[in-house]
Design an enzyme around this catalytic site. Sequence first.
Site, mmCIF file in Angstrom:
data_model
loop_
_atom_site.group_PDB
_atom_site.id
_atom_site.type_symbol
_atom_site.label_atom_id
_atom_site.label_comp_id
_atom_site.label_asym_id
_atom_site.label_seq_id
_atom_site.Cartn_x
_atom_site.Cartn_y
_atom_site.Cartn_z
ATOM 1 N N HIS A 68 0.811 -1.215 0.000
ATOM 2 C CA HIS A 68 0.000 0.000 0.000
ATOM 3 C C HIS A 68 0.848 1.270 0.000
ATOM 4 O O HIS A 68 0.391 2.321 -0.463
ATOM 5 C CB HIS A 68 -0.942 0.010 1.203
ATOM 6 C CG HIS A 68 -1.978 -1.065 1.154
ATOM 7 N ND1 HIS A 68 -2.798 -1.353 2.214
ATOM 8 C CD2 HIS A 68 -2.330 -1.935 0.167
ATOM 9 C CE1 HIS A 68 -3.610 -2.346 1.888
ATOM 10 N NE2 HIS A 68 -3.332 -2.725 0.652
ATOM 11 N N PHE A 89 -1.095 -8.176 4.988
ATOM 12 C CA PHE A 89 0.248 -7.605 4.879
ATOM 13 C C PHE A 89 0.277 -6.251 4.171
ATOM 14 O O PHE A 89 1.264 -5.901 3.510
ATOM 15 C CB PHE A 89 1.189 -8.581 4.157
ATOM 16 C CG PHE A 89 1.000 -10.015 4.575
ATOM 17 C CD1 PHE A 89 1.011 -10.371 5.914
ATOM 18 C CD2 PHE A 89 0.779 -11.007 3.636
ATOM 19 C CE1 PHE A 89 0.823 -11.686 6.308
ATOM 20 C CE2 PHE A 89 0.586 -12.326 4.017
ATOM 21 C CZ PHE A 89 0.604 -12.663 5.359
ATOM 22 N N CYS A 90 -0.803 -5.471 4.318
ATOM 23 C CA CYS A 90 -0.902 -4.162 3.659
ATOM 24 C C CYS A 90 -0.607 -4.275 2.169
ATOM 25 O O CYS A 90 -0.007 -3.395 1.554
ATOM 26 C CB CYS A 90 0.022 -3.143 4.327
ATOM 27 S SG CYS A 90 -0.504 -2.690 5.991
ATOM 28 N N ALA A 91 -1.070 -5.389 1.594
ATOM 29 C CA ALA A 91 -0.993 -5.614 0.147
ATOM 30 C C ALA A 91 -2.256 -6.363 -0.252
ATOM 31 O O ALA A 91 -2.215 -7.441 -0.825
ATOM 32 C CB ALA A 91 0.258 -6.406 -0.206
ATOM 33 N N CYS A 113 -5.463 -4.969 7.434
ATOM 34 C CA CYS A 113 -4.054 -5.368 7.493
ATOM 35 C C CYS A 113 -3.856 -6.475 8.513
ATOM 36 O O CYS A 113 -2.968 -7.295 8.398
ATOM 37 C CB CYS A 113 -3.177 -4.169 7.839
ATOM 38 S SG CYS A 113 -2.844 -3.130 6.406
#
Length: 469
Positions: free
Chosen positions: A144, A390-392, A410
């Site tokens: 992100h 994982f902020c993806a 997240c």
Amino acid sequence: MSARPNAAVETATTVETTAVESADPCCAAPLPVLGRDVTVPLVTGGEVTYAALDYAASAPALQRVWDDVAAYAPYYGSVHRGAGYLSQLSTDLFENSRVTVAEFLDCRPDDQVVFTRSTTDSLNLLAAVIPADCQVFVFETEHHASLLPWRDARVTYLNAPRTPQQAVETLERALADRDPYGPALVCVTGASNVTGELWPVRELAAAAHAHGARIVLDAAQLAPHHPVSVRELDVDWVAFSGHKLYAPFGSGVLAGRADWLQDSEPYLAGGGASRKVARRADGGVDVEWHTTSARHEAGSPNVIGVYSIASACKALTEAGFDSLVARERHLIAKVREGLAEVPEVRVLSLFGDDAPRVGVISFVVEGWNSSHFAAALSAEYGIGVRDGLFCAHPLVRTLLGSDPQDPGECGAPEAAPGERSLNAIRVSFGAGTPDEHVERFVGAVKELVRDGAQWKYRTEDGRCVPDRG
């Protein structure tokens, strides 16, 4: 004339920072890090040495970094703002750290090194200085920090490629089709924070430049594991965080071409960024901004954080990336071979099993909620990993075969132990990881899958935690 750093600062540490030499580089010892002897309680009774396997989130501080910072701390002073000895010494230390980082990244002579708070801050800074009519191209596979800063730009999001060559071809098509043909910026990761896979940065940079675009490299997961050369990769900018580079003191770096940085308004307005300020007759103020890196470093800088990054850069360079990379490949093989022996485990990958990667591996376990599995690893084995998206989010959704547009957090979503959750488990390691930690992890995965958890767990505030009754 600036003061020379005190000898106590220059020779801050006597701790051994290089890996032990051996005929087989994969047998070199891990670098000394803080926390390597910390013990944690187990819910089942007793204590165990903590296995920190969440390096991709924040790596432990190298002992070298901690000792260097401790030696400098008594000499801390204001930077660029004082005539006193400690201020001059701190200024010298701060600017020498800039030189160290530039050397670590093999920057070009005219490149600027700007100190920020993190990779996220660095990419938001770049987003603030791009030309008004710039078009940004970014793959959905990004963290992100790379995916989200471009809110005021025209953004083209590219689908996840399944091979490195497909990534290059996808980018080439998108750049060739852009309309109108004007300034463009490509943002790409060097190593995925989800799969650990290395991206074809040099080839992507060549494609970008062939179509008149620039490229920024998110090296947050690459720089701690592999050498990063701005010249060899031919990227325009590179961004990374200290807290992933064994220097967890809240500092980051944006390094690269100076023109867009110099031509824009400062990222933050204030002291340090301004060279001259004068009142006008109409009551307003005229400001002359710095044209150096200081233009985007307003306010009192994080001297400790900056010095810690420089210390980590020196430590990794002295240890030798050839040795560090060889040892990490040895650990990666241990983990992947161990997980391959468990049929219920599925390792997530974009480019396939043979793709080169850093020490970041994500997986799911059939029949397990990922938060439950991670909680059991911690509570019953003293192993710290990460679970979630994982902020993806778009990438993990794609890898899990769900809709990339599904909502998520997240952290772990609200799912009870045993319930399926649309998240994964991530194990990550690096220069400070001993073999015992990854061996314990592999053994714990096998035991949990075979025997189940020994303890009862419940969901609390979106997290799976031991039920202590």
